[in-house]
Design a protein around this motif. Structure first.
Motif, mmCIF file in Angstrom:
data_model
loop_
_atom_site.group_PDB
_atom_site.id
_atom_site.type_symbol
_atom_site.label_atom_id
_atom_site.label_comp_id
_atom_site.label_asym_id
_atom_site.label_seq_id
_atom_site.Cartn_x
_atom_site.Cartn_y
_atom_site.Cartn_z
ATOM 1 N N PHE A 46 0.851 -1.189 0.000
ATOM 2 C CA PHE A 46 0.000 0.000 0.000
ATOM 3 C C PHE A 46 0.885 1.236 0.000
ATOM 4 O O PHE A 46 2.094 1.159 0.213
ATOM 5 N N SER A 81 -5.579 -3.471 -4.783
ATOM 6 C CA SER A 81 -6.018 -3.846 -3.424
ATOM 7 C C SER A 81 -4.965 -4.633 -2.663
ATOM 8 O O SER A 81 -5.278 -5.519 -1.857
ATOM 9 N N GLY A 105 -7.058 -8.283 3.478
ATOM 10 C CA GLY A 105 -7.382 -8.243 2.052
ATOM 11 C C GLY A 105 -6.519 -9.137 1.189
ATOM 12 O O GLY A 105 -7.001 -10.125 0.608
ATOM 13 N N ASN A 110 -9.263 -11.030 -0.720
ATOM 14 C CA ASN A 110 -9.123 -10.856 -2.168
ATOM 15 C C ASN A 110 -9.320 -12.161 -2.938
ATOM 16 O O ASN A 110 -9.672 -12.145 -4.113
ATOM 17 N N SER A 167 -16.887 4.000 2.178
ATOM 18 C CA SER A 167 -15.858 3.007 2.486
ATOM 19 C C SER A 167 -14.538 3.492 1.905
ATOM 20 O O SER A 167 -14.495 4.494 1.184
ATOM 21 N N ILE A 168 -13.478 2.765 2.206
ATOM 22 C CA ILE A 168 -12.169 3.146 1.667
ATOM 23 C C ILE A 168 -11.838 2.341 0.407
ATOM 24 O O ILE A 168 -10.682 2.211 0.032
ATOM 25 N N GLY A 169 -12.872 1.833 -0.256
ATOM 26 C CA GLY A 169 -12.673 1.166 -1.533
ATOM 27 C C GLY A 169 -13.527 -0.066 -1.685
ATOM 28 O O GLY A 169 -13.923 -0.702 -0.699
ATOM 29 N N SER A 172 -13.106 -3.436 0.314
ATOM 30 C CA SER A 172 -12.333 -3.170 1.528
ATOM 31 C C SER A 172 -13.066 -3.690 2.754
ATOM 32 O O SER A 172 -14.272 -3.956 2.734
ATOM 33 N N SER A 174 -13.848 -2.034 5.252
ATOM 34 C CA SER A 174 -14.865 -1.058 5.658
ATOM 35 C C SER A 174 -16.174 -1.289 4.898
ATOM 36 O O SER A 174 -17.264 -1.128 5.460
ATOM 37 N N GLN A 175 -16.090 -1.681 3.617
ATOM 38 C CA GLN A 175 -17.317 -2.017 2.895
ATOM 39 C C GLN A 175 -17.934 -3.307 3.427
ATOM 40 O O GLN A 175 -19.147 -3.383 3.660
ATOM 41 N N PRO A 193 -17.684 4.342 -2.544
ATOM 42 C CA PRO A 193 -16.271 4.153 -2.201
ATOM 43 C C PRO A 193 -15.464 5.438 -2.349
ATOM 44 O O PRO A 193 -15.740 6.266 -3.222
ATOM 45 N N SER A 197 -9.195 6.633 3.941
ATOM 46 C CA SER A 197 -9.930 7.107 5.113
ATOM 47 C C SER A 197 -10.107 8.622 5.167
ATOM 48 O O SER A 197 -11.192 9.098 5.529
#
Length: 332
Positions: A46, A81, A105, A110, A167-169, A172, A174-175, A193, A197
């Motif tokens: 990342f 991702s 992920g 993933n 969400s952050i993508g 993710s 968060s989703q 998305p 953050s």
């Protein structure tokens, strides 16, 4: 018979040499693997500034303190991702010179989202240890007038599918957490998305979205000044950083989302090297300076055995498979 006579008449000096050679061989086998090499590359899948990058840099700094003769280099390889950087680790030589920081992920989720990955997490990667855990939180704008998870669920249901969350993508954690909440509540929400953050938090503060499940460190400062309201933490137990905030399960929504970072190596890395790396990293995470640095980011250090990390990855796949399937989440 001759062989028997030869063994009986072996000169004492030769016999002693044989015993000594065996002793040396056994002692060498008992020695820990030589690690680290002069340069260790720690791949972060990342961008710089992301949580895995922060964890990687804290770890690299401490390992350099422990081993001043070695250099620990952070190499950011973001994209897909986390798949691009993770693939770099999977295809590296299994000699202890390349390690990777990872999260749920690239190691688990993933595999459920992408039609094909360039690596197989089970076949191509070797787990070393968990590194940190951090809470995520369910938050809403302060102006929404929502004070509890019960009120949140009632609001989502009354909006008849028009309730939007950030969400952050796509794909993710968060989703997935928000979709799991929606499924448990028997409601529907609209996913929007964002690229990280900070952008998701800006949308939440402005009221562009009505909720988000984000890392606590991203939300806590705004909660403190009253621009957003934290309703619950997603961890199995209350967070020591937010002791007055209930968990989702306490609040009647049985959803758990454990954000963690881990250390991985290429598959085929010799077990003795994995053990040596594990011992070094475990010592680094126990250092008071490291503990303090991580706590400022609302992260707790948490070393584990490779076996525990392997099971953690398997648990993540199992816990999110039904959520992803029911929500129809795909990442191209």
């Amino acid at each position: 018979m001759l062989g028997h006579l030869f063994r009986r008449t072996l000169p004492p000096t030769l016999a002693l040499l044989g015993i000594t050679a065996c002793a040396i061989s056994s002692a060498a086998a008992a020695q820990p693997a030589a690690w680290p090499p002069k340069t260790v590359r720690i791949v972060v899948p990342f961008a710089a500034g992301a949580t895995p990058d922060l964890v990687g840099r804290v770890l690299a700094d401490q390992l350099h303190t422990q081993y001043p003769g070695s250099t620990f280099v952070i190499e950011n390889k973001p994209g897909a991702s986390g798949n691009i950087g993770t693939d770099t680790v999977a295809k590296a030589a299994p000699d202890g010179a390349t390690l990777g920081i990872s999260i749920p992920g690239p190691l688990a989720i993933n595999t459920l989202l992408f039609p094909k990955l360039p690596y197989d997490p089970e076949r191509d990667l070797a787990p070393v240890t968990l590194l940190t855990r951090m809470p995520s939180v369910l938050a809403v704008p302060a102006t929404a007038g929502i004070g509890s998870v019960d009120e949140f669920v009632a609001k989502v249901k009354s909006d008849k599918g028009g309730f939007a969350y950030a969400s952050i993508g796509a794909g993710s954690l968060s989703q997935l957490c928000m979709e799991a909440i929606a499924q448990k509540a028997g409601a529907a929400m609209v996913h929007i998305p964002y690229a990280g953050s900070p952008n998701a938090m800006t949308a939440l503060i402005r009221g562009d979205v009505q909720a988000a499940c984000l890392p606590a460190i991203s939300v806590a400062p705004q909660h403190a000044v009253g621009t957003v309201k934290i309703l619950a933490v997603t961890t199995p137990e209350r967070s020591p950083f937010l002791p007055d905030v209930p968990t989702l399960k306490e609040s009647g929504i049985d959803v758990q989302s454990d954000a963690w970072n881990a250390l991985i190596a290429p598959a085929g890395t010799p077990p003795e090297l994995i053990t040596a790396i594990h011992r070094a990293v475990e010592a680094a995470l126990a250092d008071p300076a490291v503990v303090t640095k991580l706590k400022t980011q609302m992260m707790m250090p948490e070393a584990s055995t490779p076996e525990v990390l392997r099971q953690k990855i398997a648990d993540e796949k199992r816990s999110w498979a039904d959520v992803i399937r029911a929500a129809g989440i795909k990442v191209q």
